[in-house]
Design a protein around this motif. Sequence first.
Motif, PDB file in Angstrom:
ATOM      1  N   LEU A 176      55.994  65.825  24.419  1.00  0.00           N
ATOM      2  CA  LEU A 176      56.227  65.639  25.839  1.00  0.00           C
ATOM      3  C   LEU A 176      54.904  65.645  26.582  1.00  0.00           C
ATOM      4  O   LEU A 176      53.976  66.343  26.199  1.00  0.00           O
ATOM      5  N   GLY A 177      54.844  64.884  27.638  1.00  0.00           N
ATOM      6  CA  GLY A 177      53.642  64.880  28.453  1.00  0.00           C
ATOM      7  C   GLY A 177      53.166  63.482  28.744  1.00  0.00           C
ATOM      8  O   GLY A 177      53.857  62.492  28.490  1.00  0.00           O
ATOM      9  N   THR A 178      51.967  63.417  29.253  1.00  0.00           N
ATOM     10  CA  THR A 178      51.352  62.168  29.667  1.00  0.00           C
ATOM     11  C   THR A 178      50.102  61.933  28.842  1.00  0.00           C
ATOM     12  O   THR A 178      49.360  62.879  28.556  1.00  0.00           O
ATOM     13  N   PHE A 179      49.849  60.665  28.489  1.00  0.00           N
ATOM     14  CA  PHE A 179      48.592  60.335  27.818  1.00  0.00           C
ATOM     15  C   PHE A 179      47.464  60.463  28.828  1.00  0.00           C
ATOM     16  O   PHE A 179      47.527  59.907  29.923  1.00  0.00           O
ATOM     17  N   GLN A 180      46.432  61.213  28.450  1.00  0.00           N
ATOM     18  CA  GLN A 180      45.292  61.454  29.321  1.00  0.00           C
ATOM     19  C   GLN A 180      44.006  61.302  28.523  1.00  0.00           C
ATOM     20  O   GLN A 180      43.971  61.622  27.334  1.00  0.00           O
ATOM     21  N   GLN A 181      42.965  60.829  29.187  1.00  0.00           N
ATOM     22  CA  GLN A 181      41.659  60.773  28.547  1.00  0.00           C
ATOM     23  C   GLN A 181      40.578  61.036  29.576  1.00  0.00           C
ATOM     24  O   GLN A 181      40.733  60.696  30.749  1.00  0.00           O
ATOM     25  N   SER A 182      39.521  61.674  29.126  1.00  0.00           N
ATOM     26  CA  SER A 182      38.444  62.030  30.028  1.00  0.00           C
ATOM     27  C   SER A 182      37.166  62.200  29.217  1.00  0.00           C
ATOM     28  O   SER A 182      37.196  62.734  28.106  1.00  0.00           O
ATOM     29  N   ALA A 183      36.061  61.743  29.776  1.00  0.00           N
ATOM     30  CA  ALA A 183      34.744  61.943  29.169  1.00  0.00           C
ATOM     31  C   ALA A 183      33.801  62.394  30.263  1.00  0.00           C
ATOM     32  O   ALA A 183      33.704  61.748  31.313  1.00  0.00           O
ATOM     33  N   ILE A 184      33.141  63.521  30.038  1.00  0.00           N
ATOM     34  CA  ILE A 184      32.234  64.088  31.034  1.00  0.00           C
ATOM     35  C   ILE A 184      30.939  64.490  30.327  1.00  0.00           C
ATOM     36  O   ILE A 184      30.964  65.100  29.263  1.00  0.00           O
ATOM     37  N   ARG A 185      29.823  64.151  30.955  1.00  0.00           N
ATOM     38  CA  ARG A 185      28.509  64.550  30.455  1.00  0.00           C
ATOM     39  C   ARG A 185      27.788  65.276  31.588  1.00  0.00           C
ATOM     40  O   ARG A 185      27.755  64.784  32.713  1.00  0.00           O
ATOM     41  N   ILE A 186      27.246  66.444  31.274  1.00  0.00           N
ATOM     42  CA  ILE A 186      26.525  67.216  32.279  1.00  0.00           C
ATOM     43  C   ILE A 186      25.151  67.606  31.755  1.00  0.00           C
ATOM     44  O   ILE A 186      24.926  67.674  30.545  1.00  0.00           O
ATOM     45  N   GLU A 187      24.250  67.858  32.685  1.00  0.00           N
ATOM     46  CA  GLU A 187      22.949  68.407  32.336  1.00  0.00           C
ATOM     47  C   GLU A 187      23.046  69.923  32.378  1.00  0.00           C
ATOM     48  O   GLU A 187      23.735  70.490  33.231  1.00  0.00           O
ATOM     49  N   VAL A 188      22.376  70.560  31.434  1.00  0.00           N
ATOM     50  CA  VAL A 188      22.335  72.020  31.376  1.00  0.00           C
ATOM     51  C   VAL A 188      20.900  72.443  31.083  1.00  0.00           C
ATOM     52  O   VAL A 188      20.131  71.677  30.506  1.00  0.00           O
ATOM     53  N   GLU A 189      20.567  73.633  31.502  1.00  0.00           N
ATOM     54  CA  GLU A 189      19.228  74.151  31.224  1.00  0.00           C
ATOM     55  C   GLU A 189      19.283  75.005  29.970  1.00  0.00           C
ATOM     56  O   GLU A 189      19.304  76.230  30.046  1.00  0.00           O
TER      57      GLU A 189
END
Length: 131
Positions: A2-15
């Motif tokens: 059950l549910g919805t198809f979801q996709q996500s891609a995130i890129r962040i800078e970190v120190e």
Amino acid sequence: MLGTFQQSAIRIEVEAPASVIRDSLVRLSHLRRWLLPQQFASGLPEELHQGLIFNSSIGLVVIQHQVDVAEFNCLRLLLSQGIDGYHEWYWGEGWVQSRLEGISVLPLNLSQSFSLLRLREFLASQQRGEN
């Protein structure tokens, strides 16, 4: 599922250097500190490794993880039960990228964004020597 198809891609800078980012993603003692509110089963090895299967939970939703790839700059988890899909992590000097794809009733994009912010805070505190 059950549910919805979801996709996500995130890129962040970190120190943080790549080795510190890696430890934060594959060492369970580190994951438990920054990946709240997700809870991990007890009795797991200290470090994620290829082939490891374990459960975590977010409230009443249980997610099964199978470590598909665990390398020096990449972690890929196959997900089932509460999320049917995968979560990939890539990192290098000063950056981390998360790609999440699956079917779930959970708001994956929101939880992924929140998790990356928590990771950034955790890495900053590591660099300041707070943990």
